[in-house]
Scaffold this active site. Structure first.
Site, PDB file in Angstrom:
ATOM      1  N   ASP A   1      24.457 -25.434 -70.131  1.00  0.00           N
ATOM      2  CA  ASP A   1      23.174 -26.121 -69.971  1.00  0.00           C
ATOM      3  C   ASP A   1      22.115 -25.241 -70.622  1.00  0.00           C
ATOM      4  OD1 ASP A   1      21.279 -27.915 -68.850  1.00  0.00           O
ATOM      5  OD2 ASP A   1      22.593 -28.172 -67.110  1.00  0.00           O
TER       6      ASP A   1
ATOM      7  N   ASP B   1      18.402 -29.651 -71.631  1.00  0.00           N
ATOM      8  CA  ASP B   1      17.610 -30.182 -70.528  1.00  0.00           C
ATOM      9  C   ASP B   1      16.307 -30.789 -71.068  1.00  0.00           C
ATOM     10  OD1 ASP B   1      17.324 -30.035 -67.476  1.00  0.00           O
ATOM     11  OD2 ASP B   1      15.449 -29.099 -68.101  1.00  0.00           O
TER      12      ASP B   1
ATOM     13  N   GLU C   1      19.477 -34.365 -72.772  1.00  0.00           N
ATOM     14  CA  GLU C   1      19.037 -35.159 -71.620  1.00  0.00           C
ATOM     15  C   GLU C   1      17.642 -35.667 -71.943  1.00  0.00           C
ATOM     16  OE1 GLU C   1      17.759 -34.773 -66.969  1.00  0.00           O
ATOM     17  OE2 GLU C   1      17.082 -33.396 -68.499  1.00  0.00           O
TER      18      GLU C   1
ATOM     19  N   HIS D   1      23.752 -34.230 -61.151  1.00  0.00           N
ATOM     20  CA  HIS D   1      23.155 -33.480 -60.033  1.00  0.00           C
ATOM     21  C   HIS D   1      21.757 -33.969 -59.671  1.00  0.00           C
ATOM     22  CE1 HIS D   1      21.558 -31.885 -63.679  1.00  0.00           C
ATOM     23  NE2 HIS D   1      20.602 -31.281 -62.997  1.00  0.00           N
ATOM     24  N   ASP D   2      21.210 -34.931 -60.422  1.00  0.00           N
ATOM     25  CA  ASP D   2      19.869 -35.465 -60.129  1.00  0.00           C
ATOM     26  C   ASP D   2      19.926 -36.857 -59.505  1.00  0.00           C
ATOM     27  OD1 ASP D   2      18.702 -33.216 -61.283  1.00  0.00           O
ATOM     28  OD2 ASP D   2      18.543 -34.151 -63.257  1.00  0.00           O
TER      29      ASP D   2
HETATM   30  C1  NOJ Z   1      16.421 -32.064 -65.632  1.00  0.00           C
HETATM   31  C2  NOJ Z   1      17.424 -31.402 -64.749  1.00  0.00           C
HETATM   32  O1  NOJ Z   1      18.601 -32.162 -64.746  1.00  0.00           O
HETATM   33  C3  NOJ Z   1      16.790 -31.286 -63.392  1.00  0.00           C
HETATM   34  O2  NOJ Z   1      17.703 -30.890 -62.397  1.00  0.00           O
HETATM   35  C4  NOJ Z   1      15.619 -30.338 -63.494  1.00  0.00           C
HETATM   36  O3  NOJ Z   1      14.940 -30.294 -62.264  1.00  0.00           O
HETATM   37  C5  NOJ Z   1      14.645 -30.774 -64.584  1.00  0.00           C
HETATM   38  N1  NOJ Z   1      15.290 -31.195 -65.786  1.00  0.00           N
HETATM   39  C6  NOJ Z   1      13.710 -29.641 -64.941  1.00  0.00           C
HETATM   40  O4  NOJ Z   1      14.419 -28.636 -65.620  1.00  0.00           O
END
Ligand code: NOJ
Length: 564
Positions: A100, A205, A260, A333-334
């Protein structure tokens, strides 16, 4: 220049959230030795690569998405020797490693930021986006009215000064200034460091926030949900920055990159991944995951809309086909757990829904990404109070709801619970023993999901109807079927609010994917051009021998047919 083999087109990626996977030294936090002990499990599933959520040194204000040293492993996860051993053990099993890369911001504890704050003349000042505040009626206001993705102003005041720094996420995550060539030099070096260790690629990210519109100014868009977004999403130098990373470092290795994206504009999204652009191999587009909430606001649920889901899942497959590459995602994970959303009656149909969702998603065109626990149908946790939630975002949103919008606390908690990222971050459920087999008894950093006695790896593997074994079959079928890997996607019955039906086609060979996205039995008629006598069932989550032009599909029944 390395030869690009596009290995990712045949890959299956398994995502690990290291804090919650396996705690080898029983300190309550997952770690690298724990992960190594589970590599055979991941390999046996059919994965060919692992994406690790951040393993780097970090104060964990956002659990690793706030990096304080890009070249160090967080001591709670282990040492660099442990990481090298992890690489070697992955290699032995033919598993590639995807790291990541959080490059929109660092931690406020990163040496660059500390220097930038300590000394206004330091060269690191210009590594970040620092501006004087605005004085108005004797008050000091932030430089612009931009709003952070985590709620509240996107600016934090530097103690003892009238200056502010930009943070599009938490105040402990200051944004990097990508305009500064020295920052990009550092980034190139960091990427090279990991590529030289043998990692096979990166997940970037929130990559499409790297470039901002200058000069910085107020957002006057009255209807915009998030003030400032038009000045920091898909900014003017995004494509150039991505090309630069390719030219300067990525092209020297046979890599895979997945970005992402944060609410990308569709035209930009396409350009990021178009092969000839030389930018990214693919992006995550989460449009289908907004089909049960309001405009992607996870905490504001609304009834599940299958039309939106289909458009989100299949739209990119149709639009990007052959010009770039796609990803297939149900969880990360989000997100909340997929069997606990989309209007699914989880208690009654957990097995059916877990296998249904896997089939309709991963039979699409693109690289499957499977999030830890998804492969055994893990569900949302039954949190009962805010103190059980460790994610700072849950608390930011709770505060905004109760203080700014004056929601009653009970209502705010119920809404947070609908969308909390914490659901995905409870420890992995390995068995029904102490702490679900996550460790030997130390209290885990995030509480367990109380469903673990019923939902765990050991039980699932021994069950007659095993979600894990269904995933194995599905992934094995994909691996060996060129149409599943490379076929073009076509949507059928686009208007149906209960059925999801699409075909994949390659050189005259066809697969038909059919699913009943509801808890009621439904009549289904084969789309025109398909004939029952020329179809064979290749995979299904129920027993099905009978094949007719018109069939009744049971709750969450899903089938892959192959034309013979
Ligand atoms: C996306 C990540 O998947 C998330 O977990 C994070 O809080 C935010 N970006 C900020 O880095």
């Amino acid at each position: 220049m390395a030869q690009k083999t596009n290995w990712f087109e045949n890959a299956v990626v398994y995502q690990i959230y290291p804090l919650s996977y396996m705690d080898g030294n029983n300190d309550g936090i997952g770690d690298i030795p724990g992960i190594i002990s589970k590599l055979d499990y991941i390999k046996d599933l059919g994965a060919t690569a692992i994406w690790f959520s951040p393993l780097y040194a970090s104060p964990w204000k956002d659990y690793g998405y706030d990096i304080s040293d890009y070249r160090a492993i967080h001591p709670a996860f282990g040492t660099m020797e442990d990481f090298d051993r992890l690489m070697a053990e992955c290699k032995k099993r033919g598993l590639r490693v995807i790291m990541d890369m959080v490059l929109n911001h660092t931690s406020d504890q990163h040496a660059w930021f500390r220097e930038a704050i300590a000394d206004p003349n330091s060269k690191y000042r210009d590594y970040y986006i620092i501006r004087p505040g605005r004085k108005k009626n004797g008050k000091l206001l932030p430089p612009t009215n931009w709003v952070s993705c985590f709620t509240g102003s996107a600016w934090a005041r530097i103690d003892g000064t009238d200056d502010f720094y930009l943070h599009l996420f938490a105040p402990e995550q200051p944004d990097l200034n990508w305009e500064n060539p020295a920052v990009r030099d550092e980034i190139v070096d960091i990427m090279r460091f990991w590529l030289d260790k043998g990692v096979a690629g990166f997940r970037f990210d929130v990559f499409n926030l790297w470039s901002k519109v200058y000069p910085l100014r107020d957002d006057r868009g009255l209807l915009r949900l998030q003030k400032g977004s038009s000045f920091f999403v898909d900014g003017p130098r995004m494509h150039e920055f991505l090309r630069e990373l390719n030219t300067r470092v990525l092209s020297e290795y046979d890599t895979y990159t997945v970005g992402e994206s944060y609410l990308p504009d569709p035209e930009h999204a396409h350009r990021y991944i178009r092969r000839e652009s030389g930018e990214l191999d693919s992006i995550f587009d989460f449009a289908h995951l907004t089909s049960d909430n309001l405009f992607g606001l996870k905490f504001i649920p609304k009834p599940f809309d299958l039309l939106r889901f289909k458009l989100g899942l299949l739209g990119p497959q149709i639009k990007y086909f052959a010009t770039g590459w796609n990803t297939l995602v149900l969880e990360n994970h989000d997100c909340v757990r997929s069997v606990s959303r989309f209007g699914i009656k989880t208690e009654q149909y957990r097995y059916e829904a877990a296998t249904f969702l896997a089939l309709i998603t991963f039979m699409g065109w693109g690289t499957p990404f499977i999030y830890q626990g998804e492969e055994i149908g893990m569900t949302n946790a039954d949190f009962t109070s805010m103190d059980q939630l460790k994610d700072p975002v849950s608390h930011f949103v709770f505060d905004t709801m109760t203080k700014t919008f004056r929601f009653p606390r009970g209502l705010a908690f119920r809404l947070i619970r609908c969308g909390a990222r914490d659901h995905a971050r409870t420890p992995m459920q390995w068995d029904d023993g102490v702490n679900a087999g996550f460790n030997a008894g130390e209290t885990p950093w995030q509480c367990l999901n109380s469903a673990y006695p019923e939902i765990n790896v050991r039980r699932d593997l021994n069950a007659e109807r095993s979600v894990y074994r269904f995933y194995q079959q599905l992934l094995a079928f994909r691996r060996e079927n060129p149409v599943a890997l490379r076929g073009e996607t076509r949507l059928h019955l686009p208007k149906s609010r209960r059925m999801i039906v699409y075909s994949r086609e390659l050189e005259g060979r066809r697969l038909l994917i059919v699913g009943n996205f509801s808890a009621r039995s439904r009549k289904f008629r084969l789309p025109s051009g398909f004939h029952a006598t020329r179809l064979a069932v290749r995979l299904t989550n129920y027993d099905r021998q009978l094949l007719r032009r018109e069939m009744t599909l049971r709750p969450y029944e899903a089938i892959v047919f192959e034309e013979i």
